[in-house]
Design an enzyme around this catalytic site. Structure first.
Site, PDB file in Angstrom:
ATOM      1  CG  ASN A  65      -1.844   1.116   1.335  1.00 43.97           C
ATOM      2  OD1 ASN A  65      -1.796   2.025   0.500  1.00 43.97           O
ATOM      3  ND2 ASN A  65      -2.703   1.097   2.335  1.00 43.97           N
ATOM      4  NE  ARG A  91     -11.313  12.182   4.004  1.00 44.22           N
ATOM      5  CZ  ARG A  91     -11.185  10.893   3.732  1.00 44.22           C
ATOM      6  NH1 ARG A  91     -11.985  10.320   2.869  1.00 44.22           N
ATOM      7  NH2 ARG A  91     -10.245  10.172   4.306  1.00 44.22           N
ATOM      8  CD  GLU A 144      -9.388  -1.291   4.057  1.00 48.26           C
ATOM      9  OE1 GLU A 144      -9.570  -0.572   3.083  1.00 48.26           O
ATOM     10  OE2 GLU A 144      -9.121  -0.853   5.188  1.00 48.26           O
ATOM     11  CG  HIS A 198     -13.522   2.990   2.918  1.00 43.77           C
ATOM     12  ND1 HIS A 198     -14.369   3.960   3.389  1.00 43.77           N
ATOM     13  CD2 HIS A 198     -12.277   3.392   3.246  1.00 43.77           C
ATOM     14  CE1 HIS A 198     -13.671   4.923   3.962  1.00 43.77           C
ATOM     15  NE2 HIS A 198     -12.400   4.602   3.884  1.00 43.77           N
ATOM     16  NE  ARG A 226      -6.083   1.551  -0.180  1.00 44.84           N
ATOM     17  CZ  ARG A 226      -6.090   2.693   0.481  1.00 44.84           C
ATOM     18  NH1 ARG A 226      -5.014   3.130   1.079  1.00 44.84           N
ATOM     19  NH2 ARG A 226      -7.187   3.410   0.556  1.00 44.84           N
TER      20      ARG A 226
END
Ligand code: AMP
Length: 400
Positions: A7, A240, A385, A179, A90
């Site tokens: 990642n 955010r 993940e 996600h 990823r």
């Protein structure tokens, strides 16, 4: 069989080596501050953690360091690089260029270059990470696994924005979500845990972490998700804004003399929980502040839980009912108060949380938290993940 999951961030590289027979992690860690002074290397294996400041001027050096450590005679977990059967990378954004995990080929990497600006902070880093790995392991199959991949089953009326259609055609402006690997993992784990065929289940998955998204999963497929063209949309998050009327953003920009790119930085980095509370983006800090009387911290937490609840209600509608609600990620797995507040007064939908089970949930486990008379199962499932990326790598590279 062993799969290395990578990642890559612009100045970091997280890695995990996974044994696919047992689906267990053999080693994992992170290279931080790549290309910046005081680079830091973390390696965890066999119950030990190694942390060292080692100069890492670029991602190639970082990947070499990871491979040298994995194969080290004393602290390594494999005898040679040949034991790595595949590498899964990823990737944050796919646009419509990639609708599923894709084998790394020169053509795929050309396409990756073309969609770089869909996620200007993340996608270029993934390209750098792939190239760094190819330099060390030119003959090892590699697969690109996209955060957006799980969401391509959304119907057009769910992913389209009501803008001039030609802009969808020209620029592929639409909802992509994020996600995806996490939503896929917890939905599949939920079906397994409940002993049901996923084809027959309607599940709402709530990935609540630094970034948060909620997904409606019908028969194992995503039919709607709260994030949008980018991960800025949906519920308010750590920093955010989540969903906001564009005209309100334009008004702030005009009053505060911000240009569009400054506005985007503002909406991504200075809003959400941090912006409302003025305290922190971290839910532990917010809860502590709210408990000691900080009303804006309380407000931020209320807004978050209310946002999650609204999506649960909306997705119960689009799914025509719900069998299970799943919470995962940092907040979903750890914050009992957010779970409770976002499920409050949903009993008319058959959603009834058991307060004791919720309060006594043992972290790191899969558990059901509904009352005995709840029609809907309420689950907490730790996400993984990296394992999804490793599984997709095995599948796409035909390693099994
Ligand atoms: P993630 O992005 O999944 O790593 O989630 C990170 C976020 O989870 C942090 O920013 C915190 O807000 C939240 N978090 C982590 N641990 C806890 C905890 N024990 N209680 C409440 N929130 C937590």
């Amino acid at each position: 069989m062993k799969i290395l999951v990578i990642n890559s961030g612009s100045s970091s590289l997280k890695y995990q080596l996974i044994d696919m027979q047992t689906e267990s992690v053999l080693a994992k860690g992170v290279c931080e501050r790549i290309g910046i002074a005081n680079s830091n290397f973390v390696y965890k294996a066999k119950g030990h953690t190694l942390e060292r400041q080692i100069d890492m001027p670029d991602h190639k050096v970082a990947v070499k360091l990871v491979l040298d450590t994995l194969t080290d005679k004393n602290i390594g977990v494999i005898a040679s690089m040949d034991e790595i059967d595949g590498v899964g990378h990823r990737v944050v954004a796919s646009g419509e260029a990639f609708k599923k995990p894709t084998l790394v080929t020169p053509e795929a990497m050309e396409l990756m270059e073309e969609i770089k600006d869909l996620a200007p902070l993340h996608n270029p880093a993934a390209i750098v990470g792939v190239n760094a790995c190819l330099a060390q392991m030119p003959h090892t199959p590699m697969v690109l696994v996209f955060d957006t991949g799980f969401h391509f089953t959304m119907p057009d009326y769910a992913y389209m924005y009501a803008v001039d259609y030609s802009h969808y055609e020209k620029y592929k402006i639409r909802r992509y979500g994020a996600h995806g690997t996490s939503h896929k993992f917890v939905a599949e784990e939920a079906a397994k845990y409940l002993g049901k065929d996923i084809e027959e289940l309607k599940i709402i998955t709530c990935h609540l972490g630094n970034g948060s998204s909620i997904t409606a999963v019908k028969g194992g497929k995503c039919i709607d998700t709260s994030m949008g063209f980018t991960p800025l949309a949906g519920v308010p998050m750590g920093t955010r804004s989540g969903d906001i009327d564009f005209a309100a953003a334009e008004y702030i920009a005009r009053k505060e003399n911000m240009d569009i790119s400054e506005m985007l930085t503002y909406l991504n980095k200075k809003c959400g929980m941090l912006g409302v509370s003025g305290v922190s983006s971290d839910f532990r800090d917010l809860t502590a502040a709210a408990d000691s009387g900080n009303d804006r911290a309380r407000l931020a937490l209320d807004m978050f839980a209310y946002g999650v609840k609204k999506y649960i209600g909306a997705y119960a509608a689009v799914l025509n009912g719900v069998d299970a609600i799943v919470f995962t990620a940092g907040i979903g797995e750890n914050d009992e108060r957010i779970r409770s507040a976002s499920l409050k007064d949903l009993d008319y939908l058959g959603i009834k949380l058991d307060a004791d089970k919720n309060a006594n949930y043992a972290r790191g486990t899969i558990a059901e938290l509904q009352t005995d008379d709840s029609a809907v199962k309420i689950l907490v499932i730790p996400t993984n993940e990296e394992l999804v990326i490793a599984r997709e790598t095995v599948k796409e590279a035909k390693l099994a």
